[in-house]
Design an enzyme around this catalytic site. Structure first.
Site: not given
Ligand code: CAA
Length: 283
Positions: A119, A140, A152, A190
């Site tokens: 990351s 990434h 990325e 990041n």
């Molecule tokens: N694995 C697989 N599918 C998942 C999941 C997981 N861990 N979490 C949620 N989902 C799926 C759900 O099954 C659902 O699918 P359907 O619509 O097909 O039924 C969909 O995602 C939406 O989930 P929810 O309705 O439960 O919840 P939500 O609408 O709040 O979405 C989320 C959840 C997609 C995580 C959303 O909150 C989100 O986009 N959050 C921000 C995530 C983010 O910013 N990620 C980047 C982090 S930084 C990173 O990863 C890089 C790094 O280097 C640190």
């Protein structure tokens, strides 16, 4: 080159997601970790995700079974001898990554591309321990991998256009959108995300608002799907601290200084969702 067989190193949150999206795209994939129980845990996560798709009528039982059949559990790094691409998703530690890459360089065939899901760590520095720096690249993925559209792609200093093109094509095959960036601390994702999270932590540290209030402001005011502190708990506070330290060390600028409250939580073992407590408490 078309990538037909992949090995993913690390069966945790990111690794299992990366395995899942490859298997769903028709790619044969080894899911590798140090212990069979880690691989089994990753397999359970994937099986649960696919079962949910079947329950929702988005996938047939046959498709689910075919996807699972494309995944081979592995605890033997020698399996890297059978693949076109290795994607390393192990812990964020330069020494560990360099050790893995130097071993992979010995085992993998000449044509094999070695990618890292790091990351924030420099791709060029990881590539330097191999005899194939032109075939080392950053790939990434974002968490949760099956949901997030971005990959990325980070070029190291020596990465060739052909290798970049192969990884770009593969990312599209996975249903993702690739974005090309150069090798600088934190890349783009990041470098922008983590200072925002760090600032949110400072806001709590300085008593400006509660974690709930900070998250509500960003969710309702900026349309972010999760508030920054919920997101920090989701990513892991140890990972957030590590990335901030990488930015601070890499740029040497005070604006990247990790908030003391973040350090305190990590020292206390409050690592977020995975440890049951971070800015919030999880059951
Ligand atoms: N694995 C697989 N599918 C998942 C999941 C997981 N861990 N979490 C949620 N989902 C799926 C759900 O099954 C659902 O699918 P359907 O619509 O097909 O039924 C969909 O995602 C939406 O989930 P929810 O309705 O439960 O919840 P939500 O609408 O709040 O979405 C989320 C959840 C997609 C995580 C959303 O909150 C989100 O986009 N959050 C921000 C995530 C983010 O910013 N990620 C980047 C982090 S930084 C990173 O990863 C890089 C790094 O280097 C640190």
């Amino acid at each position: 080159m078309t990538v037909q067989t992949v090995m993913v190193i690390g069966a945790g949150q990111m690794g299992s997601g990366i395995v899942q999206v490859h298997a769903m795209a028709g790619v044969q994939v080894f899911m590798h970790d140090l212990k069979a129980e880690f691989v089994e845990r990753g397999m359970n996560t994937i099986t649960k995700n696919l079962d949910r798709q079947v329950e929702k009528g988005r996938m047939t039982e046959d498709d689910r079974n075919a996807i699972l059949a494309r995944i081979t559990p592995s605890t033997d790094l020698q399996n890297a001898a059978k693949v076109d691409l290795v994607i390393e998703a192990a812990v964020e530690n330069m020494e560990i990554k360099q050790k893995i890459f130097s071993e992979l360089d010995q085992i993998a065939p000449e044509h094999t591309i070695l990618a890292t899901n790091t990351s924030s760590l420099p791709i060029t520095e990881i590539a330097a321990v191999t005899n194939r720096p032109e075939k080392v690249i950053g790939m990434h993925f974002m968490n949760p991998v099956p949901v997030m559209k971005l990959v990325e792609i980070i070029r190291g200093l020596a990465t060739t256009d052909a290798v970049y093109g192969t990884i770009e094509d593969l990312s599209r095959q996975l249903g993702k959108i690739p974005v090309e960036v150069n090798d600088f601390p934190g890349f783009v994702s990041n470098r922008i995300l983590m200072p925002m999270i760090n600032e949110a932590i400072y806001t709590v540290f300085e008593g400006v608002a509660t974690p709930e209030a900070v998250d509500e402001v960003m969710k309702l005011g900026m349309n972010h799907p999760m508030g920054p502190l919920t997101l920090a708990d989701f990513i892991g506070l140890d990972t957030c601290l590590y990335i901030m330290e990488t930015l601070h060390e890499g740029f040497g600028d005070d604006k990247y200084r990790p908030c003391p409250l973040l350090r305190k939580y990590v020292k206390a073992g409050w690592l977020g969702k995975k440890s049951g407590r971070g800015f919030y408490v999880y059951n």
